[in-house]
Structures are given as structure tokens and as C-alpha cells.
Design an enzyme around this catalytic site. Structure first.
Site, PDB file in Angstrom:
ATOM      1  N   SER A 205       8.532  35.986-120.911  1.00 10.94           N
ATOM      2  CA  SER A 205       8.701  34.770-120.112  1.00 10.94           C
ATOM      3  C   SER A 205       7.351  34.230-119.670  1.00 10.94           C
ATOM      4  O   SER A 205       6.386  34.999-119.490  1.00 10.94           O
ATOM      5  CB  SER A 205       9.526  35.129-118.876  1.00 10.94           C
TER       6      SER A 205
ATOM      7  N   TYR B 163      11.739  40.683-111.124  1.00  8.14           N
ATOM      8  CA  TYR B 163      12.141  40.239-112.467  1.00  8.14           C
ATOM      9  C   TYR B 163      10.899  40.051-113.343  1.00  8.14           C
ATOM     10  O   TYR B 163      10.807  40.589-114.452  1.00  8.14           O
ATOM     11  CB  TYR B 163      12.934  38.929-112.393  1.00  8.14           C
TER      12      TYR B 163
ATOM     13  N   LYS C 291       9.079  42.086-116.902  1.00  3.03           N
ATOM     14  CA  LYS C 291       8.590  41.506-118.166  1.00  3.03           C
ATOM     15  C   LYS C 291       7.147  41.960-118.438  1.00  3.03           C
ATOM     16  O   LYS C 291       6.804  42.302-119.558  1.00  3.03           O
ATOM     17  CB  LYS C 291       8.667  39.979-118.124  1.00  3.03           C
TER      18      LYS C 291
HETATM   19  P1  NAD Z   1      21.680  35.628-120.468  1.00  2.34           P
HETATM   20  O1  NAD Z   1      21.962  36.322-119.192  1.00  2.34           O
HETATM   21  O2  NAD Z   1      22.491  34.447-120.843  1.00  2.34           O
HETATM   22  O3  NAD Z   1      21.743  36.665-121.680  1.00  2.34           O
HETATM   23  C1  NAD Z   1      21.399  38.036-121.524  1.00  2.34           C
HETATM   24  C2  NAD Z   1      22.530  38.861-122.129  1.00  2.34           C
HETATM   25  O4  NAD Z   1      22.193  40.257-122.001  1.00  2.34           O
HETATM   26  C3  NAD Z   1      23.865  38.656-121.438  1.00  2.34           C
HETATM   27  O5  NAD Z   1      24.847  38.339-122.420  1.00  2.34           O
HETATM   28  C4  NAD Z   1      24.149  40.006-120.754  1.00  2.34           C
HETATM   29  O6  NAD Z   1      25.537  40.276-120.703  1.00  2.34           O
HETATM   30  C5  NAD Z   1      23.373  40.968-121.643  1.00  2.34           C
HETATM   31  N1  NAD Z   1      22.921  42.210-120.994  1.00  2.34           N
HETATM   32  C6  NAD Z   1      22.237  42.328-119.829  1.00  2.34           C
HETATM   33  N2  NAD Z   1      22.002  43.629-119.582  1.00  2.34           N
HETATM   34  C7  NAD Z   1      22.524  44.340-120.605  1.00  2.34           C
HETATM   35  C8  NAD Z   1      22.596  45.717-120.923  1.00  2.34           C
HETATM   36  N3  NAD Z   1      22.084  46.667-120.113  1.00  2.34           N
HETATM   37  N4  NAD Z   1      23.214  46.101-122.064  1.00  2.34           N
HETATM   38  C9  NAD Z   1      23.758  45.167-122.891  1.00  2.34           C
HETATM   39  N5  NAD Z   1      23.726  43.845-122.646  1.00  2.34           N
HETATM   40  C10 NAD Z   1      23.109  43.442-121.516  1.00  2.34           C
HETATM   41  O7  NAD Z   1      20.119  35.248-120.458  1.00  2.34           O
HETATM   42  P2  NAD Z   1      19.297  34.274-121.409  1.00  2.34           P
HETATM   43  O8  NAD Z   1      18.961  33.063-120.647  1.00  2.34           O
HETATM   44  O9  NAD Z   1      19.953  34.178-122.724  1.00  2.34           O
HETATM   45  O10 NAD Z   1      17.958  35.115-121.530  1.00  2.34           O
HETATM   46  C11 NAD Z   1      17.754  36.043-122.579  1.00  2.34           C
HETATM   47  C12 NAD Z   1      16.444  36.773-122.346  1.00  2.34           C
HETATM   48  O11 NAD Z   1      15.402  35.814-122.251  1.00  2.34           O
HETATM   49  C13 NAD Z   1      16.392  37.578-121.048  1.00  2.34           C
HETATM   50  O12 NAD Z   1      15.687  38.770-121.303  1.00  2.34           O
HETATM   51  C14 NAD Z   1      15.628  36.685-120.115  1.00  2.34           C
HETATM   52  O13 NAD Z   1      14.944  37.424-119.131  1.00  2.34           O
HETATM   53  C15 NAD Z   1      14.655  36.002-121.058  1.00  2.34           C
HETATM   54  N6  NAD Z   1      14.198  34.698-120.567  1.00  2.34           N
HETATM   55  C16 NAD Z   1      15.101  33.747-120.245  1.00  2.34           C
HETATM   56  C17 NAD Z   1      14.678  32.525-119.749  1.00  2.34           C
HETATM   57  C18 NAD Z   1      15.651  31.458-119.348  1.00  2.34           C
HETATM   58  O14 NAD Z   1      15.266  30.513-118.648  1.00  2.34           O
HETATM   59  N7  NAD Z   1      16.916  31.505-119.762  1.00  2.34           N
HETATM   60  C19 NAD Z   1      13.303  32.280-119.593  1.00  2.34           C
HETATM   61  C20 NAD Z   1      12.403  33.275-119.952  1.00  2.34           C
HETATM   62  C21 NAD Z   1      12.863  34.488-120.440  1.00  2.34           C
HETATM   63  C1  UD1 Z   2      12.573  29.742-113.451  1.00  4.09           C
HETATM   64  C2  UD1 Z   2      12.367  31.151-113.004  1.00  4.09           C
HETATM   65  C3  UD1 Z   2      11.269  31.788-113.837  1.00  4.09           C
HETATM   66  C4  UD1 Z   2      11.563  31.665-115.315  1.00  4.09           C
HETATM   67  C5  UD1 Z   2      11.730  30.192-115.642  1.00  4.09           C
HETATM   68  C6  UD1 Z   2      12.039  29.983-117.107  1.00  4.09           C
HETATM   69  C7  UD1 Z   2      12.992  31.014-110.648  1.00  4.09           C
HETATM   70  C8  UD1 Z   2      12.507  31.024-109.234  1.00  4.09           C
HETATM   71  N1  UD1 Z   2      12.037  31.129-111.593  1.00  4.09           N
HETATM   72  O1  UD1 Z   2      11.413  29.042-113.142  1.00  4.09           O
HETATM   73  O2  UD1 Z   2      11.136  33.142-113.521  1.00  4.09           O
HETATM   74  O3  UD1 Z   2      10.515  32.185-116.091  1.00  4.09           O
HETATM   75  O4  UD1 Z   2      12.803  29.679-114.843  1.00  4.09           O
HETATM   76  O5  UD1 Z   2      13.327  29.665-117.330  1.00  4.09           O
HETATM   77  O6  UD1 Z   2      14.190  30.986-110.925  1.00  4.09           O
HETATM   78  N2  UD1 Z   2      14.244  22.626-108.882  1.00  4.09           N
HETATM   79  C9  UD1 Z   2      14.776  21.697-107.995  1.00  4.09           C
HETATM   80  N3  UD1 Z   2      16.079  21.846-107.633  1.00  4.09           N
HETATM   81  C10 UD1 Z   2      16.878  22.857-108.095  1.00  4.09           C
HETATM   82  C11 UD1 Z   2      16.329  23.799-108.996  1.00  4.09           C
HETATM   83  C12 UD1 Z   2      14.997  23.656-109.362  1.00  4.09           C
HETATM   84  O7  UD1 Z   2      14.100  20.769-107.567  1.00  4.09           O
HETATM   85  O8  UD1 Z   2      18.051  22.939-107.720  1.00  4.09           O
HETATM   86  C13 UD1 Z   2      12.849  22.453-109.352  1.00  4.09           C
HETATM   87  C14 UD1 Z   2      11.930  23.629-109.102  1.00  4.09           C
HETATM   88  O9  UD1 Z   2      11.295  23.514-107.877  1.00  4.09           O
HETATM   89  C15 UD1 Z   2      10.972  23.496-110.316  1.00  4.09           C
HETATM   90  C16 UD1 Z   2      11.842  22.894-111.417  1.00  4.09           C
HETATM   91  O10 UD1 Z   2      12.935  22.275-110.761  1.00  4.09           O
HETATM   92  O11 UD1 Z   2       9.945  22.576-110.002  1.00  4.09           O
HETATM   93  C17 UD1 Z   2      12.370  23.911-112.410  1.00  4.09           C
HETATM   94  O12 UD1 Z   2      13.019  24.953-111.700  1.00  4.09           O
HETATM   95  P1  UD1 Z   2      13.834  26.112-112.473  1.00  4.09           P
HETATM   96  O13 UD1 Z   2      14.777  25.503-113.445  1.00  4.09           O
HETATM   97  O14 UD1 Z   2      14.398  27.033-111.435  1.00  4.09           O
HETATM   98  O15 UD1 Z   2      12.714  26.848-113.340  1.00  4.09           O
HETATM   99  P2  UD1 Z   2      11.324  27.510-112.865  1.00  4.09           P
HETATM  100  O16 UD1 Z   2      11.113  27.371-111.420  1.00  4.09           O
HETATM  101  O17 UD1 Z   2      10.264  26.988-113.767  1.00  4.09           O
END
Ligand code: NAD
Ligand code: UD1
Length: 335
Positions: A124, A148, A152
Site C-alpha cells: 500500500s 495496519y 504492510k
Molecule cells: P477486501 O477486504 O475486499 O479483500 C480481502 C479479502 O481477504 C477478503 O475477501 C477477506 O475475506 C479475505 N481475508 C482476510 N483475512 C483472511 C484470512 N486470514 N484468510 C483468508 N482470507 C482472508 O480488501 P481489498 O480492498 O480487496 O484489498 C486487498 C489487499 O490490498 C489487502 O491486503 C489490502 O490491505 C490491500 N490494499 C487495499 C487497498 C484499498 O484501498 N482497497 C489499498 C492498498 C492496499
Molecule cells: C486510505 C487509508 C490508507 C490506504 C488508502 C488506500 C485511512 C485512514 N487510510 O487512505 O491506509 O492506504 O486508503 O486505499 O483509511 N475523505 C472525506 N470524507 C470521507 C472519507 C474521506 O473527505 O468520508 C477524504 C480524506 O480526508 C482524504 C480523501 O477523502 O483526503 C481520501 O480518503 P480515503 O478514501 O479514506 O483514502 P486515504 O485517506 O487516502
């Protein structure tokens, strides 16, 4: 290739499953459904027109993970499974360290035992220390500010150590910026439990009438319109990045960090305006205080992924919001 997707039923995993299946790879999903639903598997299969076997297993269950590897001959693993809510990680740090760290260690052990040494890890943008200048570059200093994010940073280090100890490993550390949007069919998308923490799912729910008003967390940042700026990337672009990363690591050994972003930032107000165009009506907003821990501007230097992987995001903010809205309408109407 036959590819294991841990957490493949989740938001990013389900879109990546579609991309990999459509490009001719076989995919097996392993998920414990702690943050997803088994019904997504039918929708992945319907979109891709191919079967996507699923193992209902927890990565913390050593015997179950080993059994999955015994029964399938995997060539590579994409490791999405993990807990990802920043606020919850502050309240329940041990759940996050146990699930994310021990889950990764169990997975990596099973891979080593079965001679599977090609791995893509979902990292991330949150791994970058907050005092780095933007845009963030892969060589910038690491250091997260919440449990969290620390999982990572720690997992990246563990995987670098695994690569250093055994030169047969090849690991891509993909640092995602802000993935949003949904598959253009509207059949899969982001489906967070409860009230969303992130901007896009919150805006979607306000547009759908499920929540009354969008809260803008601060309009007094030093940005052009005063609201926070982020690097939003369409989840389908992100999914396609995994295919390129898989091809990349097949040819090389070692640990390779890559930013997956667009290299361009949008403000909260710009995102809301784009969503208003997608849903065709103005959305109610309220200016609130800044959210603790938020940075004013975060976006990627996307040069390394472009040069090494041939990755560049193709879909713009209009498409991200249109696809998110299509998914929201279908999800909302229970389809
Ligand atoms: P998500 O929660 O939709 O998907 C994660 C999946 O992992 C879920 O289906 C959950 O049921 C499964 N899971 C969790 N723990 C488990 C375990 N112990 N055994 C088996 N399955 C398990 O999340 P996502 O948004 O698809 O994110 C996927 C990955 O990307 C995560 O590692 C997250 O930290 C990373 N990531 C996500 C974002 C984002 O904004 N969505 C940003 C940066 C990094
Ligand atoms: C979030 C995660 C971060 C992750 C990233 C990638 C948090 C605190 N951080 O960051 O760990 O790596 O997503 O997906 O969850 N905002 C509003 N109103 C809202 C929600 C958000 O104004 O209801 C603003 C926030 O202040 C920010 C922007 O929207 O400026 C994006 O927010 P968000 O979607 O939560 O993502 P990140 O803060 O970038």
C-alpha cells in the site's frame, strides 16, 4: 499458469481474478469470507465465462493451507488476503498483526514446502513515511503511522528477507494508491461492511440515498480547493497491473517494489463533482474537521512501473465514477 489468489473474493482480488481468467490463466481463490461473500465467485465466473474454483479456508489454519497446496499445482500466488481498516487496526492491533503477519508467514511456508516461489503481495501507499515529498518514489523512506500500515511495512521486510535467504524467490511488492471503481459490467465491485471509511464508497452510498450527507474532512489544506488530494486508480487498471507483474517476476529473481497509481492527484471536491456527473444529480455535502492522521496530498511517481512493467493506468476519473455508480445501483437493488 495456475495461480492462487488469497483473498480473491474481495474487492481487488475479484477484479484480478477476472483479468487473469480472461487472459487464459487458471485461478483458484482461497478466502475465509471475513470481508466478502461466496456469491462473488458465481459473478466472477459469469463475467469471465470460465470456472474459478474456491477454497473456503483461513490462512491462519496451517493444515488447511497445506492441504490446498497439496491438492493444486500452483505456479504463482497473488496474496491479497488481509485486514485493511486503519481505524479498526488502532483498536484491535493484535488482530491485525496476527491475521496479516501470521497469515503471510503460513502462506510463505506452504509455498516454500511446495516449491512455489513466485509471489505478488498487496502492499500500500501507506508504507511511505509521511515526511517524504510527493510524489512518492519506490526508494523513499518507509514508516507507517498505524498498525495496519505497519503490517504492510513488516510484511514487505519479511518477504525481502525470504528473497535474500533463497535466491529462487521472486516477489513483487505492489504499493496500491487509492483503488476505486468497479468492473464495467456492474456485477462486481467494492462492498464494505457497515458505514464506509473511504471516500468513494461513502459518496456512492449518499448518491444511492443510503446515507444522508457526504462529510468533507477539511477544506483548509494547502491544495488548490483546500480539500485533500489522492491518486485514485481504477480497480480494473490495478487488476491489469497484477498480470504485468506476474509476467515480470517469472523472468527475474528478487524482491521488486512498484507503485501502482496514475501519477495524478484529484481533490475530494473534484471526486464528488465527477460522481455527481455520473449519477446525474447534486449530492449533499458538509464541511467537517480534518480527519486525524490524514495528509494533504498523496500521489505516486508512476515511472518505475511504466518503465519496468509497461504499466500505465488507462481509465480516468469519469470512468471510475461511472463504473462505481453502475455497481452501486445494482448492489443496492439486490442484483
Ligand atoms: P477486501 O477486504 O475486499 O479483500 C480481502 C479479502 O481477504 C477478503 O475477501 C477477506 O475475506 C479475505 N481475508 C482476510 N483475512 C483472511 C484470512 N486470514 N484468510 C483468508 N482470507 C482472508 O480488501 P481489498 O480492498 O480487496 O484489498 C486487498 C489487499 O490490498 C489487502 O491486503 C489490502 O490491505 C490491500 N490494499 C487495499 C487497498 C484499498 O484501498 N482497497 C489499498 C492498498 C492496499
Ligand atoms: C486510505 C487509508 C490508507 C490506504 C488508502 C488506500 C485511512 C485512514 N487510510 O487512505 O491506509 O492506504 O486508503 O486505499 O483509511 N475523505 C472525506 N470524507 C470521507 C472519507 C474521506 O473527505 O468520508 C477524504 C480524506 O480526508 C482524504 C480523501 O477523502 O483526503 C481520501 O480518503 P480515503 O478514501 O479514506 O483514502 P486515504 O485517506 O487516502
Amino acid at each position: 499458469m495456475n495461480i492462487l489468489l488469497t483473498g480473491g473474493a474481495g474487492f481487488i482480488g475479484s477484479h484480478t481474478a477476472v483479468v487473469l481468467l480472461e487472459s487464459g490463466h487458471d485461478v483458484v481463490v482461497l478466502d475465509n469470507f471475513s470481508n466478502s461473500k461466496p456469491s462473488v465467485l458465481d459473478r466472477i465466473e459469469a463475467i469471465a465465462g470460465r470456472s474459478c474454483p474456491c477454497e473456503n479456508a483461513d490462512l491462519l489454519d496451517e493444515a488447511a493451507v497445506r492441504d490446498v497446496f497439496d491438492r493444486h499445482g500452483f505456479d504463482a500466488v497473488v496474496h491479497f488476503a488481509g485486514l485493511k481498516a486503519v481505524g479498526e487496526s488502532v483498536e484491535k492491533p493484535l488482530s491485525y498483526y496476527a491475521n496479516n503477519l501470521i497469515g503471510t508467514i503460513r502462506l510463505t511456508e506452504a509455498m516454500a514446502e511446495h516449491g512455489v516461489k513466485d509471489l505478488i503481495f498487496s502492499s500500500s501507499a501507506t508504507v511511505y513515511r509521511a515526511d517524504n515529498p510527493v510524489p512518492y518514489h519506490e526508494d523513499d523512506a518507509l514508516g507507517a503511522t498505524n498498525p495496519y500500515g505497519r503490517t504492510k511495512v513488516m510484511i514487505e521486510q519479511i518477504l525481502r528477507d525470504v528473497c535474500a535467504a533463497d535466491p529462487q524467490w521472486s516477489v513483487a511488492l505492489l504499493r496500491y494508491f487509492n483503488p476505486i471503481g468497479a468492473h464495467p459490467s456492474g456485477r462486481i465491485g467494492e462492498d464494505p461492511n457497515g458505514i464506509p471509511n473511504n471516500l468513494l464508497p461513502y459518496v456512492s452510498k449518499v448518491a444511492a440515498g443510503e446515507l444522508p450527507v457526504i462529510h468533507i474532512f477539511g477544506d483548509d489544506y494547502g491544495t488548490p480547493d483546500g480539500t485533500g488530494v489522492r491518486d485514485y486508480i481504477h480497480v480494473m487498471d490495478l487488476a491489469e497491473g497484477h498480470l504485468l507483474a506476474l509476467e515480470y517476476i517469472r523472468e527475474r529473481k528478487g524482491a521488486f517494489p512498484f507503485n501502482l497509481g496514475t501519477g495524478k492527484g484529484y481533490s475530494v471536491k473534484e471526486v464528488i463533482a465527477a460522481f455527481e456527473r455520473a449519477c446525474g444529480r447534486p449530492l449533499p455535502v458538509e464541511i467537517d474537521a480534518r480527519r486525524a492522521g490524514d495528509l494533504p496530498i498523496v500521489y505516486a511517481n508512476a515511472d518505475l512501473a511504466r518503465a519496468e512493467l509497461g504499466f500505465s493506468a488507462k481509465r480516468d476519473l469519469t470512468e471510475m465514477c461511472a463504473d462505481a455508480w453502475r455497481w452501486q445501483q445494482r448492489a443496492w437493488s439486490g442484483q
